[in-house]
Design an enzyme around this catalytic site. Structure first.
Site, short mmCIF file in Angstrom:
data_model
loop_
_atom_site.label_atom_id
_atom_site.label_comp_id
_atom_site.label_asym_id
_atom_site.label_seq_id
_atom_site.Cartn_x
_atom_site.Cartn_y
_atom_site.Cartn_z
N GLU A 168 1.03 -5.37 -37.79
CA GLU A 168 1.37 -5.65 -37.16
C GLU A 168 2.23 -7.11 -37.87
O GLU A 168 3.26 -7.17 -37.33
CB GLU A 168 1.37 -6.77 -36.12
CG GLU A 168 -0.03 -5.43 -35.63
CD GLU A 168 -0.74 -6.00 -34.76
OE1 GLU A 168 0.59 -5.57 -32.92
OE2 GLU A 168 -1.40 -7.12 -34.47
N ARG A 228 10.27 -10.05 -29.65
CA ARG A 228 9.93 -8.91 -27.98
C ARG A 228 10.48 -8.58 -27.20
O ARG A 228 10.71 -7.42 -26.52
CB ARG A 228 8.59 -8.07 -28.50
CG ARG A 228 7.59 -8.63 -28.01
CD ARG A 228 6.71 -8.31 -28.81
NE ARG A 228 5.89 -7.10 -28.19
CZ ARG A 228 4.45 -6.31 -28.16
NH1 ARG A 228 3.90 -6.41 -29.30
NH2 ARG A 228 4.26 -5.73 -27.23
N CYS A 247 0.82 3.18 -33.92
CA CYS A 247 0.41 2.90 -32.38
C CYS A 247 1.74 2.10 -31.70
O CYS A 247 1.35 2.27 -30.53
CB CYS A 247 -0.98 2.33 -32.49
SG CYS A 247 -1.22 0.54 -32.71
N ARG A 307 -6.20 -0.35 -25.51
CA ARG A 307 -6.24 -2.42 -25.72
C ARG A 307 -7.42 -3.01 -25.27
O ARG A 307 -7.33 -2.82 -23.62
CB ARG A 307 -4.81 -2.27 -25.36
CG ARG A 307 -3.70 -2.46 -26.13
CD ARG A 307 -2.13 -2.20 -25.17
NE ARG A 307 -1.31 -2.51 -26.12
CZ ARG A 307 -0.13 -1.05 -26.53
NH1 ARG A 307 -0.81 -0.37 -25.50
NH2 ARG A 307 1.05 -1.19 -26.79
N HIS A 310 0.95 -1.07 0.30
CA HIS A 310 -0.19 0.25 0.11
C HIS A 310 0.62 1.22 0.37
O HIS A 310 0.12 2.64 -0.78
CB HIS A 310 -1.01 -0.01 0.88
CG HIS A 310 -2.09 -1.33 1.43
ND1 HIS A 310 -2.76 -1.53 1.88
CD2 HIS A 310 -3.17 -1.02 -0.24
CE1 HIS A 310 -4.27 -2.10 1.50
NE2 HIS A 310 -4.29 -2.16 0.02
N ASN A 340 5.88 -2.49 -32.62
CA ASN A 340 6.16 -3.44 -31.92
C ASN A 340 6.41 -5.00 -32.31
O ASN A 340 7.06 -5.82 -32.57
CB ASN A 340 5.67 -3.70 -30.15
CG ASN A 340 5.11 -2.08 -29.65
OD1 ASN A 340 6.45 -1.04 -30.26
ND2 ASN A 340 4.35 -2.03 -29.08
N ASP A 341 5.10 -5.35 -33.05
CA ASP A 341 4.74 -6.08 -33.41
C ASP A 341 5.34 -6.91 -34.84
O ASP A 341 6.58 -7.66 -35.23
CB ASP A 341 3.72 -7.09 -33.25
CG ASP A 341 3.06 -7.97 -32.28
OD1 ASP A 341 4.00 -8.63 -31.69
OD2 ASP A 341 2.27 -7.19 -31.58
N ARG A 345 -9.53 -1.91 -30.19
CA ARG A 345 -8.86 -3.36 -30.63
C ARG A 345 -9.28 -3.92 -30.19
O ARG A 345 -9.41 -3.93 -29.06
CB ARG A 345 -7.68 -3.05 -30.38
CG ARG A 345 -6.60 -4.68 -30.97
CD ARG A 345 -5.27 -4.47 -30.47
NE ARG A 345 -4.89 -4.67 -29.22
CZ ARG A 345 -3.69 -5.13 -29.38
NH1 ARG A 345 -2.50 -4.25 -29.94
NH2 ARG A 345 -2.94 -4.63 -27.97
C1 PEP Z 1 2.56 -3.41 -32.10
O1 PEP Z 1 2.50 -4.38 -31.45
O2 PEP Z 1 2.71 -2.12 -32.13
C2 PEP Z 1 1.34 -3.24 -30.48
C3 PEP Z 1 0.76 -1.93 -30.39
O3 PEP Z 1 0.47 -3.66 -30.24
P1 PEP Z 1 0.55 -4.28 -28.35
O4 PEP Z 1 2.01 -4.21 -28.42
O5 PEP Z 1 -0.65 -4.73 -28.12
O6 PEP Z 1 1.08 -6.38 -29.06
MG MG Z 2 0.84 -5.48 -31.67
#
Ligand code: PEP
Ligand code: MG
Length: 847
Positions: A708, A742, A779, A577, A470, A731-732, A614
């Site tokens: 992605e 990743r 994104c 998300r 806490h 990211n993907d 999404r």
């Molecule tokens: C991504 O893959 O860039 C993305 C925004 O989705 P997540 O990070 O939720 O996989």
């Molecule tokens: Mg992704």
């Protein structure tokens, strides 16, 4: 014990061969004078419970025992014939009268040879002594195995319940209840349960495998450390025992105020949700000037050590007289309640104020009060008695394996000391905290943290606690950088020692040079003034110097993020998300629930901002407890994102319906993750159209996809013909383009979105979209990286969906750029050969 309609099945209490009871060479059994039932010629020497129930009678010679089921059916088991003569010699009881036993649980062990030598026969009888509850008996035949095979099936007389809370002599108990709460009976559900239990006069207990806890005591319930999936029983004794058991069972099944839904029956049994985290080894740094701990609250602070040691409050052991001491305790408890009420009202964040509401609950905890009152009755002073009670319980809690529950020991000590102070009239010595203080303590309490003077305290470190305590939660909400569980050497630092506390990294650097301190102070000042300027312009558009506007929207995980994004000038949400709705629960969110939350988020954004939802993006890497997913060797290349939703179409249909329903009067768009093929796009669009038609909705909810997967980027033109927009999930896209996980401990650093391979795919995506008049957002994390923003603008990205705190900075950055120059930069960068070259080129733009 299992039951179906009005049948009750008894497991074989002993392994052996079934024998007709009518042929047992003892008329008492053969003529069913005791009751109808069966006989077994044993091959094993342990008698087990044939059903779940209570041991209502155990013969003093330990050769016979009766177990009474929850519906009142009494099962007498008698080992051998004439074994009463053996006066217990050779028999060992493993239970006692009053015990609640599970089907198959060992009850009596006996020495087979000894009994065989002395007894007339080893034949063991199992009979129902209240035959009026049974209308017929179907014995098994042949060999039966104890605890496994059904030896006797009873058809119950009309009106006899197959399962129920039973009451015998004012005592009632339930069948086992499986705990649905994802993190077990932690403080909140424990408080809800104990409050409900307190409304009954009966004594109520929670029982788990021989361990018991007072159900009216939140401390005792937490001490039982009940985890998700554990089976516990409710046992009550007293005038309203039946009602208490029934009500508490209902409450437990419903999650005690937590939204858990029904426990699903998975197709494959999912791995249990283990909420117990292994105790973390205290981190040690190689650098003697750096002490490390766990990041509890982010931020950087430069200040001087100020050690806090709580003075022990002295109490006399012996009290004056019972009435006086009891009154002292009661008054202190009341006063503590009032103090906590005042503290609660000072905290604006309701969820944080709850911490002190929980402290108020502890003031009424019957287990604590019982111990304290008993000690007072034994002549102890109120202070001594109370201190004994709370320190004993805090000690017990702190030893629990579950980190979260163990962390509550600190809360108990906090509220305990508050009361003790009031009993003894001790004023907590006014701490003369100097300016620029970094507080160091073994433990700080939530009360200390909430009342910290922010003008003097820049941060704090504690050797105890963790990120879930806490204290850590409060520090984060108050914006105080903090480290918990830091190396104990910190306690040896002299007051006034200069230190740099990095709450994000969980490090405390001692003895920094004057130059280092000056440098950090200067950087902080610069940063603060830059932040202030960015915030002042947060609501202005993000328009480049040459008049090109870019949308700067937010990546969010829920309602709070949405509200925060609006405060920081966010122009909408480019990525909700939606997983947040599905995670940490035991069943999927309902359509209504989802409609409500998407609507709430969209309304929080207001009329002019769009919310892009999404659809569920989980898979082997982010499993859901209620969605059975086979273990995959390569979960990132497996049934993830839209692939999973198409395999479990009901989940997708429900979510699409919820989004469409929420889209009534707000701006909503649907986006599908991990799209790899046009077939997938066509299928999800078909589902959207089908649900729209079913709902009779005609609004123009845009349908977009996340880019992605490299194949999708390469085929952007083809995809752009069929969707309304793209959002590039870098990211993907990076991990799939570079074939680097990743989260890989070694490769993650190299999995750099600035790799020219990834950048060229982003470029192809934008070109493909624009060729068909569709807009493109980014994104992935790269959109929040100031270094990448000029490049993305140059490539022609229309929208940057960024992490909430970076919104003002990214908008401010866009205003400093020229689109034409960004385009030249992009043309140059897209020709470079390595991520390092790209970074080097872009870093030249940053001051
Ligand atoms: C991504 O893959 O860039 C993305 C925004 O989705 P997540 O990070 O939720 O996989
Ligand atoms: Mg992704």
């Amino acid at each position: 014990m299992t039951s179906s309609s009005s049948q009750l099945q008894l497991l074989a209490p002993i392994s052996g061969v079934m024998f007709p009871i009518e042929q047992v060479p003892d008329p008492v059994f053969a003529q069913k004078m005791v009751g109808d039932g069966i006989s077994i010629d044993p091959t094993s020497n342990v008698l087990c419970a044939p059903l779940t129930g209570k041991v209502t009678q155990l013969h003093s010679s330990k050769h016979a025992v009766t177990v009474t089921a929850a519906n009142g059916v009494e099962v007498l088991m008698h080992i051998g014939l004439d074994t009463v003569m053996m006066k217990g010699n050779g028999f060992t009881a493993l239970v006692k009268e009053g015990d609640i036993v599970d089907a198959g649980q060992p009850l009596i062990e006996f020495e087979m040879d000894k009994v065989a030598m002395k007894a007339v026969s080893l034949l063991t009888q199992i009979v129902i002594t209240n035959g009026e509850l049974v209308s017929s008996y179907q014995p098994a035949t042949g060999l039966v195995i104890a605890g496994k095979d059904v030896a006797l099936t009873l058809t119950l007389a009309e009106g006899v319940e197959t399962v129920a809370a039973a009451s015998i002599g004012g005592e009632a108990w339930s069948d086992p209840v499986r705990i649905p709460n994802p993190t077990g009976l932690h403080a909140r559900p424990a408080a809800v349960l104990s409050n409900a239990a307190k409304t009954y006069k009966s004594d109520v207990k929670l029982v788990r495998q021989g361990e018991e806890a007072n159900a009216k005591s939140v401390v005792a319930i937490m001490g039982l450390e009940v985890k998700n999936g554990d089976e516990i029983r409710v046992r009550a004794h007293g005038p309203d025992a039946q009602d208490a058991v029934k009500a508490l069972v209902d409450l437990l099944n419903s999650g005690c105020g937590e939204d858990v839904g029904a426990i699903p029956v998975p197709k494959h049994k999912p791995a249990p949700l283990d909420t117990i985290k292994p105790a973390k080894a205290k981190p040690k740094s190689d650098n003697p000037n750096v002490l490390t701990g766990v990041s509890a609250s982010p931020g950087l602070a430069v200040g001087n050590v100020f050690q806090i040691k709580l003075e022990e409050i002295q109490v006399a052991e012996q009290g004056e007289n019972q009435q006086v001491e009891r009154r002292r305790l009661d008054e202190a408890l009341k006063e503590a309640h009032v103090e906590l009420e005042a503290l609660k009202s000072e905290i604006s964040d309701a969820s944080k104020a709850e911490i002190f509401a929980a402290h108020q609950e502890l003031l009424q905890d019957p287990d604590l009060l019982d111990i304290a009152i008993a000690a007072i009755s034994n002549g102890k002073s109120a202070g001594f008695a109370w201190r004994e009670a709370y320190t004993k319980h805090a000690e017990l809690l702190s030893k629990l394996k579950n980190e979260v529950l163990a962390g509550r020991a600190n809360d108990l000590r906090d509220v305990g000391r508050r009361v003790l102070r009031l009993i003894t009239g001790t004023k907590e010595a006014e701490l003369q905290v100097p300016n620029n203080a970094i507080l160091i303590a073994e433990e700080l309490t939530p009360s200390d943290t909430a009342s910290m003077d922010r003008t003097k305290v820049l941060g704090f470190c504690t050797t105890g606690g963790g990120a879930t305590s806490h204290v850590a939660i409060l520090a984060r909400s108050l914006g105080i950088p903090a480290i918990c569980g830091i190396d104990e050497d910190v306690l040896a630092l002299a007051n006034g020692t200069p230190v740099i506390l990095d709450g994000s990294k969980g490090t405390l650097r001692k003895n920094p040079s004057d130059a280092e301190i000056a440098d950090i102070v200067e950087r902080q000042a610069k940063l603060a003034s830059k932040r202030a300027q960015e915030m002042a312009a947060a609501f202005e558009d993000a328009v480049t110097k040459d008049g090109h506007q870019v949308e700067v929207v937010a990546n969010i995980g829920g309602l709070e993020d949405a509200q925060e994004s609006v405060k920081l000038g966010g122009e909408g949400v480019g990525l909700l998300r939606s997983e947040f709705l599905y995670l940490e629960r035991t069943d999927a969110p309902t359509e209504d629930e989802q409609t409500q939350i998407y609507g709430d988020i969209a309304r929080a954004l207001g009329n002019d901002r769009t919310l892009v939802v999404r659809t569920l993006d989980v898979g082997g890497d982010k499993p859901l407890p209620y969605l059975p997913m086979p273990v995959e060797e390569n979960p990132f290349l497996g049934v993830r994102g839209v692939r999973l939703c198409l395999e479990e179409p009901e989940i997708l249909h429900t979510q699409v319906r919820a989004i469409l329903r929420a889209a009534g009067d707000v701006k909503l768009a649907i986006m599908f993750p991990m799209i790899t093929s046009l077939e997938e796009v066509r299928e999800v669009k078909r589902i959207v159209a089908e649900e729209k038609a079913a709902l009779g909705i005609s609004n123009d909810v845009q349908v977009g996809i996340m880019v992605e997967v490299p194949a999708t980027a390469v085929m952007a033109e083809q995809f752009a013909r069929e969707v309304d927009f793209f959002s590039i999930g870098t990211n993907d896209l990076t991990q799939y383009t570079l074939a680097m996980d990743r989260g890989h401990p070694k490769l993650a650093k190299q999995a750099d979105a600035m790799h020219p391979g990834v950048l060229n795919l982003i470029n192809m995506t934008v070109k493909g979209a624009h060729a068909h008049g569709k807009w493109v957002g980014v994104c992935g994390g790269i959109a929040s990286d100031p270094m990448a923003v000029p490049l993305l603008l140059g490539i022609g990205v229309d929208e940057l969906s960024v992490s909430v705190p970076t919104i003002p900075a990214i908008k401010a950055l866009v205003r400093t750029l020229s689109k034409a120059e960004c385009e030249k930069l992009a043309a140059e960068v897209l020709q470079l050969g390595t991520a390092a070259e790209v970074r080097e080129r872009l870093s030249r733009l940053i001051d």
